[in-house]
Design a protein around this motif. Structure first.
Motif, PDB file in Angstrom:
ATOM      1  N   VAL A 117      22.813  43.341 -73.996  1.00  0.00           N
ATOM      2  CA  VAL A 117      24.022  43.301 -73.500  1.00  0.00           C
ATOM      3  C   VAL A 117      24.951  44.286 -74.596  1.00  0.00           C
ATOM      4  N   GLU A 118      26.447  44.397 -73.939  1.00  0.00           N
ATOM      5  CA  GLU A 118      27.259  45.178 -75.032  1.00  0.00           C
ATOM      6  C   GLU A 118      27.716  44.001 -76.026  1.00  0.00           C
ATOM      7  N   ASP A 119      27.733  44.765 -77.520  1.00  0.00           N
ATOM      8  CA  ASP A 119      28.378  43.906 -78.233  1.00  0.00           C
ATOM      9  C   ASP A 119      29.926  43.907 -78.017  1.00  0.00           C
ATOM     10  N   PRO A 120      30.455  42.821 -77.840  1.00  0.00           N
ATOM     11  CA  PRO A 120      32.037  42.753 -77.631  1.00  0.00           C
ATOM     12  C   PRO A 120      32.916  43.103 -78.898  1.00  0.00           C
ATOM     13  N   GLY A 121      32.250  43.213 -80.098  1.00  0.00           N
ATOM     14  CA  GLY A 121      32.958  43.368 -81.451  1.00  0.00           C
ATOM     15  C   GLY A 121      32.657  45.052 -81.707  1.00  0.00           C
ATOM     16  N   ASP A 122      31.532  45.703 -80.981  1.00  0.00           N
ATOM     17  CA  ASP A 122      31.448  47.049 -81.371  1.00  0.00           C
ATOM     18  C   ASP A 122      30.963  47.844 -80.008  1.00  0.00           C
ATOM     19  N   ARG A 123      31.778  48.590 -79.561  1.00  0.00           N
ATOM     20  CA  ARG A 123      31.619  49.079 -78.124  1.00  0.00           C
ATOM     21  C   ARG A 123      30.021  49.925 -78.244  1.00  0.00           C
ATOM     22  N   ARG A 124      29.531  50.430 -79.380  1.00  0.00           N
ATOM     23  CA  ARG A 124      28.550  51.156 -79.497  1.00  0.00           C
ATOM     24  C   ARG A 124      27.336  50.296 -79.574  1.00  0.00           C
ATOM     25  N   GLY A 125      27.387  49.118 -79.864  1.00  0.00           N
ATOM     26  CA  GLY A 125      26.420  48.262 -80.272  1.00  0.00           C
ATOM     27  C   GLY A 125      25.773  47.605 -79.229  1.00  0.00           C
ATOM     28  N   ARG A 126      24.834  47.013 -79.535  1.00  0.00           N
ATOM     29  CA  ARG A 126      23.854  46.150 -78.112  1.00  0.00           C
ATOM     30  C   ARG A 126      23.320  45.082 -79.007  1.00  0.00           C
ATOM     31  N   LEU A 127      23.779  43.905 -78.329  1.00  0.00           N
ATOM     32  CA  LEU A 127      23.273  42.663 -78.618  1.00  0.00           C
ATOM     33  C   LEU A 127      21.909  42.352 -77.723  1.00  0.00           C
ATOM     34  N   VAL A 128      21.045  41.229 -78.152  1.00  0.00           N
ATOM     35  CA  VAL A 128      19.950  40.818 -77.320  1.00  0.00           C
ATOM     36  C   VAL A 128      20.370  39.325 -77.125  1.00  0.00           C
ATOM     37  N   ARG A 129      20.007  38.845 -75.802  1.00  0.00           N
ATOM     38  CA  ARG A 129      20.290  37.540 -75.432  1.00  0.00           C
ATOM     39  C   ARG A 129      19.318  36.887 -74.583  1.00  0.00           C
ATOM     40  N   LEU A 130      19.074  35.462 -74.651  1.00  0.00           N
ATOM     41  CA  LEU A 130      18.172  35.033 -73.648  1.00  0.00           C
ATOM     42  C   LEU A 130      18.653  35.262 -71.888  1.00  0.00           C
ATOM     43  N   THR A 131      17.664  35.161 -71.443  1.00  0.00           N
ATOM     44  CA  THR A 131      18.083  35.142 -69.988  1.00  0.00           C
ATOM     45  C   THR A 131      17.800  33.748 -69.352  1.00  0.00           C
ATOM     46  N   GLU A 136       8.978  32.753 -81.535  1.00  0.00           N
ATOM     47  CA  GLU A 136       9.832  32.793 -82.639  1.00  0.00           C
ATOM     48  C   GLU A 136      11.279  33.339 -82.345  1.00  0.00           C
ATOM     49  N   VAL A 137      11.319  34.754 -81.652  1.00  0.00           N
ATOM     50  CA  VAL A 137      12.264  35.158 -81.275  1.00  0.00           C
ATOM     51  C   VAL A 137      12.997  34.446 -80.361  1.00  0.00           C
ATOM     52  N   LEU A 138      12.453  33.787 -79.344  1.00  0.00           N
ATOM     53  CA  LEU A 138      13.101  33.025 -78.487  1.00  0.00           C
ATOM     54  C   LEU A 138      14.140  32.026 -79.008  1.00  0.00           C
ATOM     55  N   LEU A 139      13.399  31.264 -80.207  1.00  0.00           N
ATOM     56  CA  LEU A 139      14.127  30.261 -80.903  1.00  0.00           C
ATOM     57  C   LEU A 139      15.187  30.943 -81.797  1.00  0.00           C
ATOM     58  N   ILE A 140      14.970  32.035 -82.269  1.00  0.00           N
ATOM     59  CA  ILE A 140      16.266  32.686 -83.072  1.00  0.00           C
ATOM     60  C   ILE A 140      17.252  33.007 -81.953  1.00  0.00           C
ATOM     61  N   LEU A 141      16.955  33.558 -80.946  1.00  0.00           N
ATOM     62  CA  LEU A 141      18.113  33.780 -79.988  1.00  0.00           C
ATOM     63  C   LEU A 141      18.733  32.546 -79.468  1.00  0.00           C
ATOM     64  N   GLY A 142      18.164  31.532 -79.261  1.00  0.00           N
ATOM     65  CA  GLY A 142      18.544  30.238 -79.004  1.00  0.00           C
ATOM     66  C   GLY A 142      19.477  29.547 -79.760  1.00  0.00           C
ATOM     67  N   ARG A 143      19.415  29.812 -81.003  1.00  0.00           N
ATOM     68  CA  ARG A 143      20.420  29.361 -81.875  1.00  0.00           C
ATOM     69  C   ARG A 143      21.801  29.747 -82.041  1.00  0.00           C
ATOM     70  N   PRO A 144      22.030  31.041 -81.776  1.00  0.00           N
ATOM     71  CA  PRO A 144      23.625  31.301 -81.935  1.00  0.00           C
ATOM     72  C   PRO A 144      24.370  31.200 -80.349  1.00  0.00           C
ATOM     73  N   GLY A 145      23.574  31.223 -79.222  1.00  0.00           N
ATOM     74  CA  GLY A 145      24.251  31.441 -78.107  1.00  0.00           C
ATOM     75  C   GLY A 145      24.818  32.517 -77.636  1.00  0.00           C
ATOM     76  N   GLU A 146      25.942  32.696 -77.002  1.00  0.00           N
ATOM     77  CA  GLU A 146      26.602  33.692 -76.617  1.00  0.00           C
ATOM     78  C   GLU A 146      27.256  34.388 -77.886  1.00  0.00           C
ATOM     79  N   PRO A 147      27.289  35.559 -77.917  1.00  0.00           N
ATOM     80  CA  PRO A 147      26.920  36.695 -77.077  1.00  0.00           C
ATOM     81  C   PRO A 147      25.595  37.190 -77.484  1.00  0.00           C
ATOM     82  N   GLY A 148      25.012  36.762 -78.375  1.00  0.00           N
ATOM     83  CA  GLY A 148      23.595  37.166 -78.679  1.00  0.00           C
ATOM     84  C   GLY A 148      23.574  37.657 -80.045  1.00  0.00           C
ATOM     85  N   LEU A 149      22.295  38.622 -80.769  1.00  0.00           N
ATOM     86  CA  LEU A 149      22.201  38.938 -81.911  1.00  0.00           C
ATOM     87  C   LEU A 149      21.985  40.299 -81.936  1.00  0.00           C
TER      88      LEU A 149
END
Length: 159
Positions: free
Chosen positions: A92-106, A47-60
């Motif tokens: 990965v780093e959140d391009p919209g928030d230097r302190r934030g991290r995003l999760v994305r598919l490998t 389910e998490v893989l599917l959630i992450l597959g929806r938005p694409g880059e840069p992640g959630l």
């Protein structure tokens, strides 16, 4: 009106909801077990893989993953940690928030999502759709969508 335990046990609404829960629990077990055996991932990971597959880059964000799965942020973090350890996701780093991290598919996460989805769709056809009359399937799917959205909208949003 419910005035006895027998009334409660035989109430049409209680019985219908119990059947829905029973079917969902059994199907979750059957379909989840198939994902574990055939793909090496839990249904929750899928389910998490599917959630992450929806938005694409840069992640959630972790919060967005938790919100989608009705998990605490701590629960989502532990799940993502396990998924990261086996190479399905990366932070990965959140391009919209230097302190934030995003999760994305490998790339492995993308590949696993596709192969697991193919297996999952066949199992859904076999265990979820095949028992239903063909003429009722679309209406049933729409009714489930309506119920899911109504329940989602009733839940409090995570801070």
């Amino acid at each position: 009106m419910i005035s006895t335990s027998s009334d409660a046990a035989n109430n049409a609404l209680i019985l219908a909801f119990g059947r829905l829960q029973g079917a969902a629990n059994r199907l979750e077990y059957i379909l989840g077990r198939a994902l574990e055996v055939d793909c090496g991932i839990s249904h929750l990971m899928f389910e998490v893989l599917l959630i992450l597959g929806r938005p694409g880059e840069p992640g959630l964000s972790m919060r967005a993953v938790a919100q989608e799965q009705v998990l605490t942020t701590g629960g989502a973090t532990r799940l993502v940690d396990r998924m990261e350890a086996v190479g399905l996701v990366e932070r990965v780093e959140d391009p919209g928030d230097r302190r934030g991290r995003l999760v994305r598919l490998t790339p492995l996460g993308e590949e696993t999502t596709v192969s697991a989805s193919r297996i999952h769709v066949e199992n859904i056809r076999r265990y979820f759709l095949a028992p239903l009359p063909v003429e009722d399937r679309d209406r049933f799917a729409e009714d489930l969508r309506i119920l899911s959205l109504a329940a989602r909208d009733t839940l409090p949003r995570l801070p």
